[in-house]
Design a protein around this motif. Structure first.
Motif, short mmCIF file in Angstrom:
data_model
loop_
_atom_site.label_atom_id
_atom_site.label_comp_id
_atom_site.label_asym_id
_atom_site.label_seq_id
_atom_site.Cartn_x
_atom_site.Cartn_y
_atom_site.Cartn_z
N PRO A 176 15.31 38.28 34.67
CA PRO A 176 14.98 36.92 35.10
C PRO A 176 14.26 36.92 36.46
CG PRO A 176 17.24 37.03 34.33
CD PRO A 176 16.74 38.44 34.43
N GLY A 177 13.36 35.97 36.61
CA GLY A 177 12.62 35.83 37.87
C GLY A 177 11.34 35.05 37.63
N GLU B 141 24.34 37.80 41.38
CA GLU B 141 23.33 37.29 42.31
C GLU B 141 22.19 36.61 41.57
OE1 GLU B 141 22.02 40.41 44.92
OE2 GLU B 141 24.02 40.69 45.76
N LEU B 142 21.74 37.22 40.48
CA LEU B 142 20.68 36.62 39.67
C LEU B 142 21.12 35.27 39.12
CD1 LEU B 142 19.25 39.63 37.64
CD2 LEU B 142 18.04 38.29 39.35
N GLU B 143 22.35 35.21 38.62
CA GLU B 143 22.85 33.96 38.06
C GLU B 143 22.98 32.89 39.14
OE1 GLU B 143 26.43 35.21 36.12
OE2 GLU B 143 25.34 36.07 34.42
N GLU B 144 23.43 33.27 40.33
CA GLU B 144 23.54 32.30 41.44
C GLU B 144 22.16 31.78 41.85
OE1 GLU B 144 26.13 30.74 42.95
OE2 GLU B 144 27.18 31.63 41.26
N GLY C 49 18.18 27.64 42.02
CA GLY C 49 16.72 27.55 41.99
C GLY C 49 16.05 28.32 43.11
N LEU C 50 16.63 29.47 43.49
CA LEU C 50 16.13 30.23 44.63
C LEU C 50 15.30 31.45 44.27
CD1 LEU C 50 19.32 30.29 46.89
CD2 LEU C 50 17.31 28.83 47.12
#
Length: 93
Positions: free
Chosen positions: A50-51, A83-86, A91-92
């Motif tokens: 994700p990204g 961290e990815l999920e957070e 929306g960061l």
């Protein structure tokens, strides 16, 4: 013909399936055939991460995968996944 290449930002969200991503890349005209891209990802045992990515319609499948995916041999730690999920929730990207 690189003079006419199109560059665009593509967001891959936590929970997007490989098929979702392949179809989105086709709808954005970055790839011409979602099924062949999907098959390549599965055969090469790649994990799409994700990204938000900047991709060009002139890129090969391998060039795209070098940017948006890792080999399944490379495992994200539980902390990296959290961290990815957070980031996704906030929306960061």
């Amino acid at each position: 013909d690189y003079a006419n290449e199109k560059e665009m930002s593509v967001e891959i969200r936590v929970g997007d399936s490989t098929q979702d991503v392949a179809k989105r890349l086709e709808s954005e005209k970055i790839i011409s055939d979602w099924m062949s891209f999907y098959t390549k990802v599965k055969l090469q045992k790649m994990n799409i991460i994700p990204g938000v990515y900047t991709l060009k319609d002139s890129m090969s499948y391998d060039q795209i995968l070098d940017i948006i995916a890792v080999d399944t041999e490379v495992q994200l730690s539980e902390e990296e996944l959290r961290e990815l999920e957070e980031k996704e929730k906030l929306g960061l990207d």
